[in-house]
Design a protein around this motif. Structure first.
Motif, PDB file in Angstrom:
ATOM      1  N   GLN A   1      26.729  68.089  66.235  1.00 19.90           N
ATOM      2  CA  GLN A   1      25.873  67.991  65.060  1.00 19.90           C
ATOM      3  C   GLN A   1      26.565  67.215  63.967  1.00 19.90           C
ATOM      4  O   GLN A   1      27.790  67.177  63.881  1.00 19.90           O
ATOM      5  CB  GLN A   1      25.501  69.377  64.542  1.00 19.90           C
ATOM      6  N   LEU A   2      25.723  66.550  63.157  1.00 17.69           N
ATOM      7  CA  LEU A   2      26.188  65.791  62.017  1.00 17.69           C
ATOM      8  C   LEU A   2      25.452  66.276  60.780  1.00 17.69           C
ATOM      9  O   LEU A   2      24.257  66.598  60.837  1.00 17.69           O
ATOM     10  CB  LEU A   2      25.931  64.294  62.219  1.00 17.69           C
ATOM     11  N   ILE A   3      26.150  66.312  59.674  1.00 16.45           N
ATOM     12  CA  ILE A   3      25.558  66.709  58.402  1.00 16.45           C
ATOM     13  C   ILE A   3      25.033  65.475  57.693  1.00 16.45           C
ATOM     14  O   ILE A   3      25.738  64.462  57.576  1.00 16.45           O
ATOM     15  CB  ILE A   3      26.594  67.441  57.527  1.00 16.45           C
ATOM     16  N   LYS A   4      23.786  65.549  57.219  1.00 19.53           N
ATOM     17  CA  LYS A   4      23.169  64.450  56.456  1.00 19.53           C
ATOM     18  C   LYS A   4      22.636  65.049  55.157  1.00 19.53           C
ATOM     19  O   LYS A   4      21.564  65.635  55.095  1.00 19.53           O
ATOM     20  CB  LYS A   4      22.032  63.827  57.274  1.00 19.53           C
ATOM     21  N   ARG A   5      23.435  64.938  54.096  1.00 16.78           N
ATOM     22  CA  ARG A   5      23.081  65.561  52.836  1.00 16.78           C
ATOM     23  C   ARG A   5      22.007  64.743  52.124  1.00 16.78           C
ATOM     24  O   ARG A   5      21.841  63.548  52.364  1.00 16.78           O
ATOM     25  CB  ARG A   5      24.315  65.717  51.949  1.00 16.78           C
ATOM     26  N   GLU A   6      21.312  65.434  51.201  1.00 10.11           N
ATOM     27  CA  GLU A   6      20.238  64.778  50.471  1.00 10.11           C
ATOM     28  C   GLU A   6      20.774  63.650  49.606  1.00 10.11           C
ATOM     29  O   GLU A   6      20.152  62.602  49.459  1.00 10.11           O
ATOM     30  CB  GLU A   6      19.508  65.817  49.598  1.00 10.11           C
ATOM     31  N   ASN A   7      21.948  63.893  49.025  1.00 11.74           N
ATOM     32  CA  ASN A   7      22.570  62.875  48.161  1.00 11.74           C
ATOM     33  C   ASN A   7      23.553  61.998  48.939  1.00 11.74           C
ATOM     34  O   ASN A   7      24.589  61.583  48.417  1.00 11.74           O
ATOM     35  CB  ASN A   7      23.284  63.547  47.000  1.00 11.74           C
ATOM     36  N   TYR A   8      23.205  61.730  50.162  1.00 10.07           N
ATOM     37  CA  TYR A   8      24.086  60.964  51.063  1.00 10.07           C
ATOM     38  C   TYR A   8      24.380  59.584  50.491  1.00 10.07           C
ATOM     39  O   TYR A   8      23.484  58.845  50.095  1.00 10.07           O
ATOM     40  CB  TYR A   8      23.418  60.845  52.432  1.00 10.07           C
ATOM     41  N   GLN A   9      25.691  59.246  50.436  1.00 12.47           N
ATOM     42  CA  GLN A   9      26.123  57.921  50.019  1.00 12.47           C
ATOM     43  C   GLN A   9      27.052  57.368  51.100  1.00 12.47           C
ATOM     44  O   GLN A   9      28.114  57.927  51.354  1.00 12.47           O
ATOM     45  CB  GLN A   9      26.877  57.988  48.676  1.00 12.47           C
ATOM     46  N   PRO A  10      26.644  56.292  51.769  1.00  9.34           N
ATOM     47  CA  PRO A  10      27.492  55.762  52.862  1.00  9.34           C
ATOM     48  C   PRO A  10      28.796  55.190  52.323  1.00  9.34           C
ATOM     49  O   PRO A  10      28.876  54.741  51.180  1.00  9.34           O
ATOM     50  CB  PRO A  10      26.617  54.660  53.464  1.00  9.34           C
ATOM     51  N   SER A  11      29.808  55.262  53.156  1.00 12.64           N
ATOM     52  CA  SER A  11      31.093  54.655  52.815  1.00 12.64           C
ATOM     53  C   SER A  11      30.956  53.137  52.831  1.00 12.64           C
ATOM     54  O   SER A  11      29.988  52.597  53.354  1.00 12.64           O
ATOM     55  CB  SER A  11      32.166  55.107  53.810  1.00 12.64           C
ATOM     56  N   PRO A  12      31.904  52.424  52.234  1.00  8.14           N
ATOM     57  CA  PRO A  12      31.797  50.955  52.179  1.00  8.14           C
ATOM     58  C   PRO A  12      31.648  50.354  53.574  1.00  8.14           C
ATOM     59  O   PRO A  12      32.246  50.816  54.541  1.00  8.14           O
ATOM     60  CB  PRO A  12      33.110  50.527  51.518  1.00  8.14           C
ATOM     61  N   ALA A  13      30.808  49.328  53.635  1.00 10.62           N
ATOM     62  CA  ALA A  13      30.568  48.666  54.923  1.00 10.62           C
ATOM     63  C   ALA A  13      31.813  47.932  55.397  1.00 10.62           C
ATOM     64  O   ALA A  13      32.648  47.488  54.600  1.00 10.62           O
ATOM     65  CB  ALA A  13      29.395  47.694  54.796  1.00 10.62           C
ATOM     66  N   LEU A  14      31.926  47.804  56.715  1.00 10.82           N
ATOM     67  CA  LEU A  14      33.037  47.065  57.301  1.00 10.82           C
ATOM     68  C   LEU A  14      32.852  45.577  57.055  1.00 10.82           C
ATOM     69  O   LEU A  14      31.727  45.068  57.016  1.00 10.82           O
ATOM     70  CB  LEU A  14      33.113  47.329  58.804  1.00 10.82           C
ATOM     71  N   SER A  15      33.971  44.879  56.911  1.00 11.14           N
ATOM     72  CA  SER A  15      33.896  43.427  56.788  1.00 11.14           C
ATOM     73  C   SER A  15      33.503  42.829  58.126  1.00 11.14           C
ATOM     74  O   SER A  15      33.615  43.458  59.187  1.00 11.14           O
ATOM     75  CB  SER A  15      35.251  42.871  56.348  1.00 11.14           C
ATOM     76  N   ALA A  16      33.022  41.590  58.071  1.00 13.27           N
ATOM     77  CA  ALA A  16      32.606  40.917  59.300  1.00 13.27           C
ATOM     78  C   ALA A  16      33.780  40.789  60.274  1.00 13.27           C
ATOM     79  O   ALA A  16      33.624  40.951  61.481  1.00 13.27           O
ATOM     80  CB  ALA A  16      32.023  39.538  58.979  1.00 13.27           C
ATOM     81  N   GLU A  17      34.965  40.527  59.742  1.00 15.16           N
ATOM     82  CA  GLU A  17      36.133  40.385  60.618  1.00 15.16           C
ATOM     83  C   GLU A  17      36.483  41.709  61.285  1.00 15.16           C
ATOM     84  O   GLU A  17      36.779  41.750  62.493  1.00 15.16           O
ATOM     85  CB  GLU A  17      37.337  39.877  59.810  1.00 15.16           C
TER      86      GLU A  17
END
Length: 798
Positions: free
Chosen positions: A183-199
């Motif tokens: 299971q994974l937790i998905k909170r209402e105020n979910y803020q994703p971590s910074p996206a990975l660079s293309a490299e």
């Protein structure tokens, strides 16, 4: 009274008809409506099943999935009468970057709360996947790559409030049966971590693609291996999720290599990968290891022990080049432990280990065993207490290799032939020329800038038993060894053979392909020892047959492989004499001395001195050593040679008196006496000219003319001569006796044993009375040198 029956009442016929027709019409309308509804529902269902819902409905489902932490797109949204809403051609994206596709799913069943859907509330209860396929499109930036497919996928995913719960997911990927739950937790105020660079995305994608490519090379003859995965975490920090994995397999094959009883357990938690154990076995042994990888700390640690079929294992994964020449007859044991720190611009390992090989062969040379401890930190390599055993002895070595610092200590009692295959090319060729009856004892302490022998310097010692070098045996040898500038120097060399010994120093330069000799003193047989210097000059030395080994002193340089810098000086003192073949006869020298100077294409014999036939010989010679050019030049002088011994040697004719003096300059080609050309002068004193076979018959002729003159001894005879094509020619032969003098000229064919010679006799004393008859005393000689035929010249002319 009988009862009275009342007649039945009959309704009016017209009203009944109106009621029946109305009912029928109503029933028909109801049926038509029901049929229409059924047809509408069926048609709508068929339409929704085949064509699907429109874009607006697909968008609402995509938005609902996004709320649950799943970034996706739906190709078609259809209605299945048994499964409900079915999303087809579903594409799953990276939640942080929609440009990165994670998977393609053929179809997914949606469990919908229709009441919530109508009221615009969260309506997705669960996802149900049955017998679907997930395509993982591993494509790089240039849109090239392979695709991997997860088949037979069955999964049920629930969406409780702020959660994603996978009750059970199963499928087959690259032949491995995978099951997952978590299971994974998905909170209402979910803020994703910074996206990975293309490299970084491309780097991770490339790693995954390589992993899939390697998995696709495996085959599973038995039951499919199983991978069980359990996970938990927060969608907002998916990198910190906790994942537990267990892998088991009975038989796994890759190429000709088979793994059995594979078992591995790993855990990913808080950006750390911990492999608790990884074990399997093969036909020769087993492997057991564990490792830990800290992503944030950019470090890893490992510990492993292997007794696998190392050669087959490495060959299977394309890493077999280091052991390509090794064949193991017993399980090789390798123990490794250590840590690694790495990053974008650094790689710092700290590895220690132990090797223990049983019986094995290296380049077809059998060894009993090998053991060593080693360590490596990326720049420095240390091999300690290496022991290599062979049936002839063992090698013990310590090695340290660092930038600009190379150290190697070796103690060996093994026959070098066993390790010749790993030697550099020049040293390999040098060792090829040796043969050992007993193991030599070698001790070396080498230092250098790297493992290139050209940079090595060091010292050591060498002790040889009975050995053979270039076909020539020695009983023993010992020397101190020094390495420097790509050259091997042997100092205080001492060599013994049956006939004597040799001492001195020499340097074998592998770079310049030359031998530098310093103060070599020898009482060994030159015709055999010369092979140690260069077999090519054996033909030059072989004709000089010393009765006992001479005293030889050598200094200078001898260069191989066509070098032009050879200058080797050898002084020879043969106090016990020497035999030398000259003009088909062996000249016996009672003693001999000379200085020999070897250069790249010539041999000069300087200040040649010898005692020959009770007289003395002096001379010089210049002999060509060039290929296809065997010419030579010499000048020889002899004095007081015993004339009877000389005539007996060459003509088998003994005489009692006479001494020979002569000088001669001549040239020639090799051993072909017919090519000899030259000139000189010869003188016989206190001798008997008639004792020379070619003049012997003249003695009887003179005795008949003037009694007693044939026994007159010619005390002195002289002649200047030339030599050409096997002929000795003279124009001024002169011999003086008591009663006559003899003048002559002609040719002596010493190679063909014949003569063409003319003499004239001038009488003295009583013979002067015969002066008017001098023409009668001119004779011509023909026939062989040993038995000439002399006749008066007058008779010959007639």
């Amino acid at each position: 009274m009988p009862p009275v029956l009342e007649p039945p009442q009959v309704r009016p016929r017209q009203r009944r008809r109106k009621s029946t027709w109305g009912r029928r019409i109503a029933v028909s309308l109801v049926r038509l409506v029901i049929l229409a509804i059924i047809l509408g529902i069926g048609g709508g269902g068929y339409y929704l099943a085949k064509r699907g819902f429109g874009r607006q409905w697909r968008y609402r489902v995509v938005e609902e999935l996004r709320k649950h932490g799943v970034e996706a797109s739906i190709g078609r949204l259809t209605l299945d009468p048994f499964r409900g809403l079915v999303a087809k051609n579903v594409r799953i994206f990276d939640y942080k970057n929609r440009e990165n596709t994670l998977a393609l799913i053929s179809e997914v069943s949606l469990d919908i709360n229709y009441a919530a859907l109508i009221h615009h509330e969260p309506f997705l209860n669960a996802l149900d996947v049955r017998d679907a396929q997930i395509i993982l499109p591993f494509k790089t930036a240039d849109e090239k790559g392979d695709r991997a497919v997860l088949t037979n996928l069955r999964a049920h995913v629930y969406f409780p409030p702020e959660q994603i719960y996978v009750s059970q997911a199963e499928g087959i990927f690259c032949g491995i049966r995978i099951s997952a739950t978590g299971q994974l937790i998905k909170r209402e105020n979910y803020q994703p971590s910074p996206a990975l660079s293309a490299e970084e995305w491309q780097r991770r994608l490339l790693i995954a693609q390589r992993l899939v490519n390697e998995l696709q090379k495996f085959r599973f003859p038995g039951t499919l291996p199983s991978l069980q995965i359990k996970f938990s975490g927060d969608v907002a920090e998916i990198e910190k999720a906790r994942v537990e994995a267990t892998l088991r397999g009975d038989r796994l094959q890759r190429g000709s290599y088979e793994m059995r009883d594979l078992s591995a357990a790993a855990e990913w938690n808080n950006q750390q990968l911990n492999i608790a154990h990884c074990e399997w076995s093969d036909g020769m042994g087993s492997f057991a290891g564990r490792a830990n990888w800290n992503v944030q700390g950019s470090s890893a640690s490992l510990q492993a022990r292997s007794s696998l079929d190392l050669k087959s294992f490495l060959d299977t994964f394309g890493l077999g080049e280091p052991v390509a020449s090794i064949e193991f007859q017993a399980p090789p044991v390798v123990e490794v432990s250590g840590s690694v720190k790495f990053g974008a611009d650094r790689f710092k390992p700290n590895i220690i280990g132990h090797l223990a090989f049983g019986r094995f062969t290296y380049k077809k040379v059998p060894f009993s065993d090998l053991a060593a401890d080693f360590s490596w930190d990326g720049e420095r390599t240390l091999v300690r207490d290496l022991r290599l055993r062979h049936q002839t002895g063992q090698v013990r070595a310590d090695l340290f290799d660092a930038p600009a610092d190379f150290r190697l200590n070796i103690e060996s009692t093994i026959v070098p032939e066993a390790v010749r295959g790993i030697a550099p090319l020049e040293l390999n060729e040098f060792l090829r020329q040796w043969e050992w009856q007993s193991s030599p004892a070698i001790r070396l302490a080498i230092r250098g800038q790297d493992h290139n022998p050209g940079t090595w310097k060091g010292d050591g010692s060498l002790i040889l038993g009975r050995s053979r070098f270039r076909g020539t045996w020695m009983n023993s040898a010992d020397t101190k060894i020094h390495f420097a500038d790509g050259a091997l120097t042997c100092e205080d060399l001492h060599v013994t053979r049956n006939e004597g010994s040799g001492t001195g120093s020499f340097t074998y330069d592998f770079k310049k392909h030359e031998v530098r000799i310093s103060n070599i003193k020898s009482s060994l047989n030159p015709a055999e020892v010369i092979f140690w210097i260069d077999p090519k000059i054996w033909n030059t030395v072989a004709p000089y047959k010393f009765r006992r080994p001479p005293s030889v002193t050598a200094n200078g340089l001898y260069q191989f492989h066509g070098g032009k810098n050879t200058r080797l000086e050898i002084k020879v003192e043969g106090a016990n004499g020497m035999d030398y073949v000259f003009l088909g006869k062996t000249l016996p020298f009672d003693r001999i001395s000379a200085r020999l100077l070897f250069t790249s294409d010539r041999l000069q014999i300087i200040d040649l001195r010898g005692a020959l036939l009770s007289g003395a010989l002096r001379g010089n010679a210049d002999i060509s050593l060039a290929r296809n050019d065997p010419h030579y030049r010499a000048n020889i002088s002899v004095s007081e040679i015993n004339f009877p011994l000389l005539t007996n040697l060459y003509f088998n004719y003994k005489t009692a008196l006479g001494l020979l003096n002569s000088t001669c300059d001549f040239t020639g080609l090799g051993s072909d006496s017919r090519t000899m050309r030259g000139h000189g002068k010869v003188e016989v004193t206190n001798g008997d000219v008639f004792a020379i076979p070619i003049f012997g018959p003249l003695s009887g002729i003179l005795n008949r003319i003037v009694p007693g003159s044939g026994y007159s001894i010619a005390h002195r005879a002289t002649a200047n001569f030339k030599i050409d094509e096997g002929i000795i020619h003279t124009d001024d032969f002169e011999a003086d006796g008591t009663l006559f003098s003899m003048l002559g000229h002609g040719d002596l064919h010493f190679l063909d044993d014949k003569l063409d010679f003319n003499v004239r006799l001038n009488m003295k004393g009583p013979g002067v009375l015969l002066t008017p008859m001098y023409k009668l005393f001119e004779y011509s000689g023909t026939g062989s040198l040993k038995k000439p035929d002399w006749r008066p010249a007058v008779l010959k002319s007639q």
